[in-house]
Design a protein around this motif. Structure first.
Motif, short mmCIF file in Angstrom:
data_model
loop_
_atom_site.label_atom_id
_atom_site.label_comp_id
_atom_site.label_asym_id
_atom_site.label_seq_id
_atom_site.Cartn_x
_atom_site.Cartn_y
_atom_site.Cartn_z
N TRP A 265 17.73 16.90 9.73
CA TRP A 265 16.80 17.28 10.78
C TRP A 265 17.02 16.39 11.99
CZ3 TRP A 265 13.65 21.44 10.30
CH2 TRP A 265 13.52 21.98 9.03
N VAL A 266 16.97 16.98 13.17
CA VAL A 266 17.16 16.26 14.42
C VAL A 266 15.98 16.55 15.33
CG1 VAL A 266 18.65 16.01 16.45
CG2 VAL A 266 19.66 16.51 14.24
N THR A 267 15.43 15.51 15.94
CA THR A 267 14.38 15.68 16.95
C THR A 267 14.96 15.26 18.29
OG1 THR A 267 12.67 15.18 15.33
CG2 THR A 267 12.05 15.02 17.64
N GLU A 268 14.95 16.17 19.25
CA GLU A 268 15.52 15.91 20.56
C GLU A 268 14.43 16.00 21.62
OE1 GLU A 268 19.88 17.91 19.88
OE2 GLU A 268 18.19 19.23 20.30
N VAL A 269 14.56 15.21 22.66
CA VAL A 269 13.66 15.30 23.80
C VAL A 269 14.41 16.07 24.88
CG1 VAL A 269 12.37 14.02 25.55
CG2 VAL A 269 12.59 13.10 23.25
N ILE A 270 13.88 17.24 25.24
CA ILE A 270 14.47 18.06 26.30
C ILE A 270 13.71 17.72 27.58
CG2 ILE A 270 15.04 20.40 27.06
CD1 ILE A 270 16.35 19.48 24.36
N LEU B 81 9.62 18.50 23.02
CA LEU B 81 10.36 18.10 21.83
C LEU B 81 10.99 19.33 21.20
CD1 LEU B 81 7.93 15.63 20.05
CD2 LEU B 81 9.95 15.08 21.40
N GLN B 82 12.21 19.17 20.75
CA GLN B 82 12.90 20.26 20.05
C GLN B 82 13.34 19.73 18.70
OE1 GLN B 82 15.75 22.90 22.11
NE2 GLN B 82 17.28 21.89 20.83
N ILE B 83 12.91 20.39 17.65
CA ILE B 83 13.25 19.97 16.30
C ILE B 83 14.12 21.05 15.69
CG2 ILE B 83 12.33 19.35 14.04
CD1 ILE B 83 9.74 18.55 15.59
N ARG B 84 15.27 20.64 15.17
CA ARG B 84 16.18 21.61 14.57
C ARG B 84 16.81 21.00 13.32
NH1 ARG B 84 21.54 20.48 16.10
NH2 ARG B 84 21.68 18.90 17.72
N SER B 85 17.39 21.84 12.53
CA SER B 85 18.07 21.37 11.31
C SER B 85 19.50 21.89 11.30
CB SER B 85 17.33 21.84 10.07
OG SER B 85 17.38 23.24 9.98
#
Length: 70
Positions: free
Chosen positions: A28-33, A14-18
């Motif tokens: 805020w965005v949560t992405e699955v890499i 999981l990658q969480i960024r703003s």
């Protein structure tokens, strides 16, 4: 290749960024890499009751030591 209701095995992180939106608010965005993905059922199985499968036969177990912020 995949439709709603089909099961996949996904290995990754999981990658969480703003970021700052155009209106100035912080988002805020949560992405699955995904490093690797496998189909674990055929399309024909989705219309029927899928047989339960053990996840132990897929991939390798990774110790969970990260703190997820949700």
């Amino acid at each position: 290749y995949v439709h709603k209701g089909q099961r996949l095995l996904v290995e990754g992180r999981l990658q969480i960024r703003s970021y700052d939106a155009k209106d100035g608010s912080k988002r805020w965005v949560t992405e699955v890499i995904v490093n690797h993905a496998e189909f674990i059922e055929r399309k024909e199985q989705t219309s029927q009751q899928p047989a339960p499968q053990s996840m132990e036969s897929f991939g390798q177990q990774v110790p969970f030591d990260e703190e997820i912020p949700f």
